[in-house]
Design an enzyme around this catalytic site. Sequence first.
Site, PDB file in Angstrom:
ATOM      1  N   GLY A   1       0.853  -1.182   0.000  1.00  0.00           N
ATOM      2  CA  GLY A   1       0.000   0.000   0.000  1.00  0.00           C
ATOM      3  C   GLY A   1       0.888   1.230   0.000  1.00  0.00           C
ATOM      4  N   MET A   2       0.910   1.952  -1.102  1.00  0.00           N
ATOM      5  CA  MET A   2       1.832   3.080  -1.259  1.00  0.00           C
ATOM      6  C   MET A   2       1.071   4.396  -1.196  1.00  0.00           C
ATOM      7  SD  MET A   2       4.592   1.550  -3.947  1.00  0.00           S
ATOM      8  CE  MET A   2       5.802   2.779  -3.448  1.00  0.00           C
ATOM      9  N   SER A   3       1.501   5.251  -0.273  1.00  0.00           N
ATOM     10  CA  SER A   3       0.811   6.516  -0.019  1.00  0.00           C
ATOM     11  C   SER A   3       1.420   7.685  -0.763  1.00  0.00           C
ATOM     12  CB  SER A   3       0.847   6.818   1.478  1.00  0.00           C
ATOM     13  OG  SER A   3       2.198   7.027   1.898  1.00  0.00           O
TER      14      SER A   3
ATOM     15  N   SER B   1       6.315   4.174   2.934  1.00  0.00           N
ATOM     16  CA  SER B   1       5.815   3.088   2.079  1.00  0.00           C
ATOM     17  C   SER B   1       6.749   2.867   0.894  1.00  0.00           C
ATOM     18  CB  SER B   1       4.394   3.388   1.605  1.00  0.00           C
ATOM     19  OG  SER B   1       4.312   4.616   0.909  1.00  0.00           O
TER      20      SER B   1
ATOM     21  N   MET C   1      -3.891   3.851  -2.863  1.00  0.00           N
ATOM     22  CA  MET C   1      -5.290   3.858  -2.440  1.00  0.00           C
ATOM     23  C   MET C   1      -5.779   5.294  -2.290  1.00  0.00           C
ATOM     24  SD  MET C   1      -6.990   2.065   0.920  1.00  0.00           S
ATOM     25  CE  MET C   1      -5.863   2.912   2.027  1.00  0.00           C
TER      26      MET C   1
ATOM     27  N   CYS D   1     -10.098   4.347  10.050  1.00  0.00           N
ATOM     28  CA  CYS D   1      -9.667   4.128   8.666  1.00  0.00           C
ATOM     29  C   CYS D   1      -8.840   2.852   8.565  1.00  0.00           C
ATOM     30  CB  CYS D   1      -8.860   5.323   8.165  1.00  0.00           C
ATOM     31  SG  CYS D   1      -8.176   5.104   6.502  1.00  0.00           S
TER      32      CYS D   1
ATOM     33  N   GLY E   1       3.744   0.923   5.103  1.00  0.00           N
ATOM     34  CA  GLY E   1       4.881   1.627   5.689  1.00  0.00           C
ATOM     35  C   GLY E   1       4.664   2.041   7.125  1.00  0.00           C
TER      36      GLY E   1
ATOM     37  N   CYS F   1      -6.250  12.423   8.531  1.00  0.00           N
ATOM     38  CA  CYS F   1      -5.937  11.880   7.206  1.00  0.00           C
ATOM     39  C   CYS F   1      -6.570  12.636   6.048  1.00  0.00           C
ATOM     40  CB  CYS F   1      -6.330  10.410   7.154  1.00  0.00           C
ATOM     41  SG  CYS F   1      -7.959  10.035   7.828  1.00  0.00           S
TER      42      CYS F   1
END
Length: 358
Positions: free
Chosen positions: A6-8, A13, A32, A97, A122, A194
């Site tokens: 999951g890359m932000s 991450s 995402m 979340c 991450g 967030c």
Amino acid sequence: MKIVVGMSGGVDSSVAALLLKERGYEVIGVFMKNWEELDDSGVCTATEDYDDVRRVCDTIDIPYYTVNFAKEYYDSVFSYFLEEYKKGRTPNPDVLCNREIKFKRFLDYALRVVGGDYLATGHYAQIDFVNEQYRLKRSFDHNKDQTYFLCQLGQKELADVMFPIGHLAKDEVRYLAEKNNLATAKKKDSTGICFIGERNFTRFLSQYLPAQPGQIVDLAGNVKGTHQGLMYYTLGQRKGLGIGGEGTGEPWFVVSKDLEKNELIVVQGETHRALYSKSLEAIEMNWISGYPLAREFKCTAKFRYRQPDQDVLVRVLPDRVYVEFDKPQKAVTPGQIVVLYLDNICLGGGVIDSIEMI
């Protein structure tokens, strides 16, 4: 083995994906998207973050995709956030979340749709497996530890999750990013809630909940000023009250809210007795092991992120948990999360429902 990361668009991450690739795994990056709105300057930060994900994935040579959970996020997280503020409480949407989106819907997407064997993120946390049980442990870098936000996970989630940077210090993560020329190496860490980020919180909230100004009063009912809406204030708050230092000259602090009268109640002085509580009751308690240590036990607790651990006595009741503090605690806030620890092991957490004043 195929691992979905999951890359932000952040450095953490990015390095998680890098480390997994270096270990020889088949790595797939997935961005995402949870929020579809421009920030105060008219920029869609999700677009910028995805561009960073693309650059990082190109550098380490892994495929990348994007998935949109904006509707699910609004229905499961943001709606709850608004309802809690209407009740005069201060929720923690980041915990929700993680439970409802990242490690539920996104985890399911990573395993079933993408076909991954694991989902990696991450987060600064660690997982081990002892006596046929997964345990959530604090990260090596205690200053960055994020187990507080992961307290609603359970055995099912931990069995399918990896935290590749949990054993590293933050400066080591940045060093690895720079050493490998990752575009996110010097990117500033995200802060704030967030979906709000660093934008003006009051302005943001007023778009969804109508502000109802009212009076600020002391415990005796004396009017001290005017508030802009109870939802904009939290227990223990000092800044932004607009009250001068009359009386003792000490600053004023929020101690409670009267929703019926629409009054914000304040006291003067940070050591005022009304700011402190001796216990709390929490609901929606999640035990990471699936069950509590005992019906009554001692451990430590955090009532907000980054707070030093506090010694407590826990009593497990049929529908809630009673947490008694060894020392009175300041500004424990209903709606926030209490997270329990035994040394470096996160036991779980629940929503603070009520507090008992000293």
